[in-house]
Write a protein that holds these residues in place. Structure first.
Motif, mmCIF file in Angstrom:
data_model
loop_
_atom_site.group_PDB
_atom_site.id
_atom_site.type_symbol
_atom_site.label_atom_id
_atom_site.label_comp_id
_atom_site.label_asym_id
_atom_site.label_seq_id
_atom_site.Cartn_x
_atom_site.Cartn_y
_atom_site.Cartn_z
ATOM 1 N N LEU A 38 1.119 -1.190 0.051
ATOM 2 C CA LEU A 38 -0.038 -0.019 0.166
ATOM 3 C C LEU A 38 1.080 1.152 0.078
ATOM 4 O O LEU A 38 1.730 1.514 0.823
ATOM 5 N N PRO A 39 0.666 2.330 -0.807
ATOM 6 C CA PRO A 39 1.608 3.407 -0.942
ATOM 7 C C PRO A 39 1.510 4.122 0.357
ATOM 8 O O PRO A 39 2.378 4.560 0.746
ATOM 9 N N ALA A 40 0.331 4.275 1.041
ATOM 10 C CA ALA A 40 0.046 4.878 2.241
ATOM 11 C C ALA A 40 0.982 4.069 3.126
ATOM 12 O O ALA A 40 1.707 4.768 4.128
ATOM 13 N N ALA A 41 0.964 2.850 3.317
ATOM 14 C CA ALA A 41 1.873 2.231 4.393
ATOM 15 C C ALA A 41 3.324 2.120 3.934
ATOM 16 O O ALA A 41 4.164 2.475 4.910
ATOM 17 N N LEU A 42 3.654 2.276 2.729
ATOM 18 C CA LEU A 42 5.199 2.405 2.414
ATOM 19 C C LEU A 42 5.432 3.961 2.694
ATOM 20 O O LEU A 42 6.756 3.916 3.021
ATOM 21 N N ALA A 43 4.597 4.681 2.933
ATOM 22 C CA ALA A 43 4.947 5.909 3.131
ATOM 23 C C ALA A 43 5.514 6.327 4.590
ATOM 24 O O ALA A 43 6.214 6.904 5.004
ATOM 25 N N ARG A 56 7.367 8.951 11.997
ATOM 26 C CA ARG A 56 7.546 10.119 13.269
ATOM 27 C C ARG A 56 7.198 9.418 14.627
ATOM 28 O O ARG A 56 6.859 8.271 14.627
ATOM 29 N N GLY A 57 7.497 9.974 15.566
ATOM 30 C CA GLY A 57 7.729 9.721 16.946
ATOM 31 C C GLY A 57 6.280 8.999 17.316
ATOM 32 O O GLY A 57 6.334 7.886 17.950
ATOM 33 N N GLU A 58 5.298 9.502 16.986
ATOM 34 C CA GLU A 58 3.925 8.936 17.316
ATOM 35 C C GLU A 58 3.726 7.733 16.566
ATOM 36 O O GLU A 58 2.751 6.836 17.046
ATOM 37 N N GLN A 59 4.268 7.610 15.341
ATOM 38 C CA GLN A 59 3.890 6.398 14.565
ATOM 39 C C GLN A 59 4.695 5.392 15.135
ATOM 40 O O GLN A 59 4.262 3.974 14.949
ATOM 41 N N LEU A 60 5.908 5.412 15.728
ATOM 42 C CA LEU A 60 6.838 4.686 16.079
ATOM 43 C C LEU A 60 6.112 4.049 17.400
ATOM 44 O O LEU A 60 6.291 2.955 17.757
ATOM 45 N N GLU A 61 5.682 4.843 18.326
ATOM 46 C CA GLU A 61 4.831 4.708 19.456
ATOM 47 C C GLU A 61 3.884 3.494 19.230
ATOM 48 O O GLU A 61 3.543 2.849 20.018
ATOM 49 N N ALA A 62 3.104 4.016 18.274
ATOM 50 C CA ALA A 62 1.733 3.340 17.714
ATOM 51 C C ALA A 62 2.053 1.796 17.229
ATOM 52 O O ALA A 62 1.297 0.994 17.555
#
Length: 96
Positions: free
Chosen positions: A22-27, A41-47
């Motif tokens: 998925l392009p959004a996932a690969l981004a 990003r920090g919040e993505q890593l935490e998630a």
């Protein structure tokens, strides 16, 4: 080790050569990149910690793959591997 866990459980969406990538996932992150977490990003890593634990990726997998069976939920050991990686990455980003 975390990359191997994520390849097994998240690779369908986060590896460009996958027919279901998925392009959004690969981004967010691309598991074929050596520093794959650097784009998060920090919040993505935490998630990532709760997504791998709670199987939150199943919802997006189902939507993206039109009802196909998602990969099995990661084992407790696999979840711990990802949590340790995220904790180490967060510490490295904070610096000394």
């Amino acid at each position: 080790q975390a990359r191997l866990v994520l390849e097994r459980h998240c690779g369908d969406c986060h590896i460009p050569s996958s027919p279901r990538a998925l392009p959004a996932a690969l981004a967010v992150y691309d598991l074929t990149r050596p520093e794959w977490a650097s784009t998060m990003r920090g919040e993505q890593l935490e998630a990532l910690k709760w997504r791998i634990q709670d199987g939150a990726f199943f919802d997006s997998f189902d939507v993206a793959n039109q009802g196909q069976t998602p990969p099995p939920k990661p084992s407790e050991e696999e979840q711990a591997i990802v949590r340790r990686y995220v904790d180490a990455e967060q510490a490295a980003r904070r610096g000394p």
